[in-house]
Design an enzyme around this catalytic site. Structure first.
Site, short mmCIF file in Angstrom:
data_model
loop_
_atom_site.label_atom_id
_atom_site.label_comp_id
_atom_site.label_asym_id
_atom_site.label_seq_id
_atom_site.Cartn_x
_atom_site.Cartn_y
_atom_site.Cartn_z
N ASP A 38 -12.05 24.97 -5.63
CA ASP A 38 -12.37 24.95 -7.06
C ASP A 38 -11.34 24.12 -7.81
OD1 ASP A 38 -14.50 26.69 -6.83
OD2 ASP A 38 -13.40 28.47 -7.48
N ARG A 88 -18.02 35.42 -9.72
CA ARG A 88 -18.24 34.46 -8.63
C ARG A 88 -17.12 34.49 -7.59
NH1 ARG A 88 -15.47 29.82 -9.14
NH2 ARG A 88 -16.83 28.45 -7.96
#
Ligand code: ADE
Length: 277
Positions: free
Chosen positions: A176, A161
């Site tokens: 994140d 990802r």
């Protein structure tokens, strides 16, 4: 990026055909090769393990199948133009797999995974390939799996990802949880979507207010609340200068205070008086 996985359970890696990793493969962003270790056994029983020297329970994976498999995978990769391989050895005795390590691995062109079963692989195999390439022995957590295949799936998904173009919005990595180099690593708070009322449960008014500043503040408070409850170690690790006045108010409500010994602005510790518990 090229990925090779050598395993005695190739079917365990089927999830690599699905979802984000599967799509990255279909788009040509990831070039995945799964190999059956038993292809490099030459006896009738396709033996990959033997009893440990020095005695003890369990079995150890043998040198020869791994050596032949890795030589063959390396030759194949180099022939097809791949360079700078790194060996990823999943093991409960490895270094913890973190977002920081995921970022580091995502910057490499070629990863070769060696998930083991039984008590692990004869040490000489790892020592041998460590003379030729970087070796990362990684653990995905403080628990023992029956083998490293599930760890390969975890590492692959965390790495894939991060590859350019795999997630729609490259910006999103910066926010994140656990993004490396951040002054604060807080867990994300709760999220909501339509309908606004479900089984008598509504959503926090602030999210409907359209007031971006208030929404950002609410999200930050919820992140602090959740992190304090689930991962107090992350609060303790935060740079004190990362907390603004409102953060400090929230932390105080939650029962945290700056360490009085850590002058001038000490890291935050849970107050011993238990306020906010
Ligand atoms: N193999 C068995 N347990 C493991 C773990 N926790 N992490 C990585 N590989 C493993």
């Amino acid at each position: 990026m090229r990925l090779d996985v050598v395993t005695i359970f190739p079917e365990y890696l089927e999830p690599l055909n699905v979802s984000l990793v599967g799509k990255a493969r279909a788009r040509g962003q990831l070039n995945v090769h799964v190999h059956d270790l038993r292809s490099w056994t030459y006896d009738r029983h396709n033996t990959v393990d033997d009893t440990p020297y020095g005695g003890g329970p369990g079995m150890v994976m043998k040198t020869e199948p791994w050596g032949d498999a890795l030589d063959s995978v390396l030759a194949d990769g180099y022939e097809s133009g791949s360079r700078a391989p790194a060996l990823i050895v999943p093991t409960p005795s490895g270094r913890p797999f973190t977002q920081e390590l995921a970022v580091e691995l995502s910057e490499r062109p070629w990863l070769i995974f060696t998930p083991a079963r039984y008590e692990g692989i004869d040490r000489r195999v790892i020592d041998e390939y460590a003379t030729r390439m970087p070796v990362y022995e990684v653990s995905i957590g403080d628990y023992v799996l029956a083998g490293g295949e599930a760890a390969v799936l975890v590492v692959t998904e965390a790495v894939a990802r991060l590859l350019p173009g795999v997630l729609g919005n490259a910006e999103s990595h910066r926010d994140d949880s656990f993004a490396p180099g951040a002054m604060t690593n807080l867990l994300e708070g709760p999220v909501y979507t339509k309908p606004p009322l479900w089984r008598g449960r509504d959503i926090p008014d602030v999210l409907l207010s359209g007031h971006h500043g208030k929404i950002a503040r609410w999200r930050r408070d919820e992140a602090l609340r959740r992190t304090a409850a689930h991962r107090p170690d992350l609060i303790e690790r935060c740079e004190p200068k990362a907390f603004d006045k409102k953060d400090r108010e929230m932390l105080s409500i939650l029962g945290w205070a700056p360490d009085p010994e850590g002058e001038p602005h000490g890291r935050f510790w849970r107050r011993p008086d238990g306020v906010g518990e």
